[in-house]
Motif scaffolding. Sequence first.
Motif, PDB file in Angstrom:
ATOM      1  N   SER A  20     -37.905   4.065 -38.406  1.00 57.87           N
ATOM      2  CA  SER A  20     -36.978   3.843 -37.290  1.00 57.87           C
ATOM      3  C   SER A  20     -35.999   2.740 -37.693  1.00 57.87           C
ATOM      4  O   SER A  20     -36.210   2.021 -38.677  1.00 57.87           O
ATOM      5  CB  SER A  20     -37.748   3.413 -36.042  1.00 57.87           C
ATOM      6  OG  SER A  20     -38.212   2.086 -36.219  1.00 57.87           O
ATOM      7  N   ARG A  48     -30.747   2.127 -29.881  1.00 56.03           N
ATOM      8  CA  ARG A  48     -30.988   3.059 -30.997  1.00 56.03           C
ATOM      9  C   ARG A  48     -32.222   2.679 -31.814  1.00 56.03           C
ATOM     10  O   ARG A  48     -32.520   3.331 -32.801  1.00 56.03           O
ATOM     11  CB  ARG A  48     -29.786   3.047 -31.952  1.00 56.03           C
ATOM     12  CG  ARG A  48     -28.460   3.346 -31.324  1.00 56.03           C
ATOM     13  CD  ARG A  48     -28.191   4.839 -31.279  1.00 56.03           C
ATOM     14  NE  ARG A  48     -26.938   5.133 -30.613  1.00 56.03           N
ATOM     15  CZ  ARG A  48     -26.810   5.281 -29.301  1.00 56.03           C
ATOM     16  NH1 ARG A  48     -27.866   5.160 -28.509  1.00 56.03           N
ATOM     17  NH2 ARG A  48     -25.641   5.535 -28.766  1.00 56.03           N
ATOM     18  N   ASN A  76     -35.368   2.989 -31.844  1.00 58.00           N
ATOM     19  CA  ASN A  76     -36.462   3.907 -32.186  1.00 58.00           C
ATOM     20  C   ASN A  76     -35.990   5.164 -32.888  1.00 58.00           C
ATOM     21  O   ASN A  76     -36.793   6.018 -33.238  1.00 58.00           O
ATOM     22  CB  ASN A  76     -37.248   4.265 -30.915  1.00 58.00           C
ATOM     23  CG  ASN A  76     -37.939   3.033 -30.356  1.00 58.00           C
ATOM     24  OD1 ASN A  76     -38.510   2.243 -31.114  1.00 58.00           O
ATOM     25  ND2 ASN A  76     -37.844   2.821 -29.050  1.00 58.00           N
ATOM     26  N   GLN A  77     -34.673   5.262 -33.094  1.00 58.32           N
ATOM     27  CA  GLN A  77     -34.147   6.451 -33.773  1.00 58.32           C
ATOM     28  C   GLN A  77     -34.184   6.265 -35.282  1.00 58.32           C
ATOM     29  O   GLN A  77     -34.115   5.145 -35.786  1.00 58.32           O
ATOM     30  CB  GLN A  77     -32.717   6.723 -33.302  1.00 58.32           C
ATOM     31  CG  GLN A  77     -32.675   7.228 -31.869  1.00 58.32           C
ATOM     32  CD  GLN A  77     -31.262   7.368 -31.339  1.00 58.32           C
ATOM     33  OE1 GLN A  77     -30.960   6.859 -30.267  1.00 58.32           O
ATOM     34  NE2 GLN A  77     -30.395   8.043 -32.080  1.00 58.32           N
ATOM     35  N   ARG A  78     -34.273   7.376 -35.981  1.00 57.23           N
ATOM     36  CA  ARG A  78     -34.257   7.320 -37.442  1.00 57.23           C
ATOM     37  C   ARG A  78     -32.818   7.462 -37.944  1.00 57.23           C
ATOM     38  O   ARG A  78     -31.956   7.984 -37.228  1.00 57.23           O
ATOM     39  CB  ARG A  78     -35.160   8.415 -38.005  1.00 57.23           C
ATOM     40  CG  ARG A  78     -36.641   8.100 -37.786  1.00 57.23           C
ATOM     41  CD  ARG A  78     -37.529   8.946 -38.670  1.00 57.23           C
ATOM     42  NE  ARG A  78     -37.450  10.364 -38.327  1.00 57.23           N
ATOM     43  CZ  ARG A  78     -38.177  10.952 -37.379  1.00 57.23           C
ATOM     44  NH1 ARG A  78     -39.058  10.221 -36.700  1.00 57.23           N
ATOM     45  NH2 ARG A  78     -38.044  12.221 -37.132  1.00 57.23           N
ATOM     46  N   GLN A 128     -30.588  10.355 -37.288  1.00 58.05           N
ATOM     47  CA  GLN A 128     -30.167  10.606 -35.906  1.00 58.05           C
ATOM     48  C   GLN A 128     -29.060   9.639 -35.482  1.00 58.05           C
ATOM     49  O   GLN A 128     -28.787   9.489 -34.291  1.00 58.05           O
ATOM     50  CB  GLN A 128     -31.370  10.437 -34.968  1.00 58.05           C
ATOM     51  CG  GLN A 128     -32.528  11.361 -35.315  1.00 58.05           C
ATOM     52  CD  GLN A 128     -33.821  10.959 -34.612  1.00 58.05           C
ATOM     53  OE1 GLN A 128     -34.191   9.794 -34.574  1.00 58.05           O
ATOM     54  NE2 GLN A 128     -34.510  11.945 -34.060  1.00 58.05           N
TER      55      GLN A 128
END
Length: 227
Positions: free
Chosen positions: A100, A137, A139-141, A144
């Motif tokens: 993440s 953002r 927790n987004q990878r 993404q």
Amino acid sequence: MLFELEKINKNFEIAGTKREILKNISLKINKGESIAIIGPSGSGKTTLLNIIGTLDLPSSGLIKFNNVDLKKHSENQLAEIRNQNIGFIFQLHHLLPQLSLLENVLVPTIPQKDKSKRKSAQKRAMNLLNDLGLIERINQRPGQLSGGECQRAAVVRALINEPSIILADEPTGSLDNKSAEQIGKLLSDITKNHNIATVVVTHSTKLANMMDKVYRIENGNLIVNVK
Ligand SMILES: Nc1ncnc2c1ncn2[C@@H]1O[C@H](COP(=O)(O)OP(=O)(O)OP(=O)(O)O)[C@@H](O)[C@H]1O
Ligand SMILES: [Mg+2]
């Protein structure tokens, strides 16, 4: 004086032919100062940045960090100086795709064994991510996120160990104009707000002019303040 380069030369030898890439370069870098290095492709900008970042050694000449000759340090001490004092940003963000955003910016803190220091790094990460508009953002990878968002995360990662200098090689090379301008402003603001030094290598005159001083490498020589 944070960094001082005195009469640096760098030669590369290929198939017995010596090429002089950097000639007699002297440069002083102070805290709170942002500098840009411009010059044609192949002129030696990355070579110079690698030398400042202790990733490569000059063929001759002196480099002082915090007034100490870098040659006085062992390889292990140099690695520690690099990890604790230098934040690197590259043209491509090099975030790890399986982590993440929050995990990515904390990667440089992994060698830190002290639990309380790791906790304070986590807090610092959240504050920086908030300042840079990335808090929603975390927790987004990387896959993404947009290129500009990833590059802003790379800036947070470079800052996470509270370095005294940021070295950025073409940090806006893969971004559109608007994101590039945002990163340029960010780097120049960070230099002042965190009282650190920033060295940006770039082909963009616009980005270069956002820094306090602009140097150009031409035929191996460093030409001062071409702004
Ligand atoms: N390890 C190496 N061995 C031999 N030659 C090298 C090495 N690293 C760089 N060079 C040469 O030194 C010169 C300067 O390279 P450098 O990467 O510093 O240029 P640059 O100014 O960063 O260019 P660009 O704008 O294209 O990134 C180039 O001609 C390159 O081929
Ligand atoms: Mg380069």
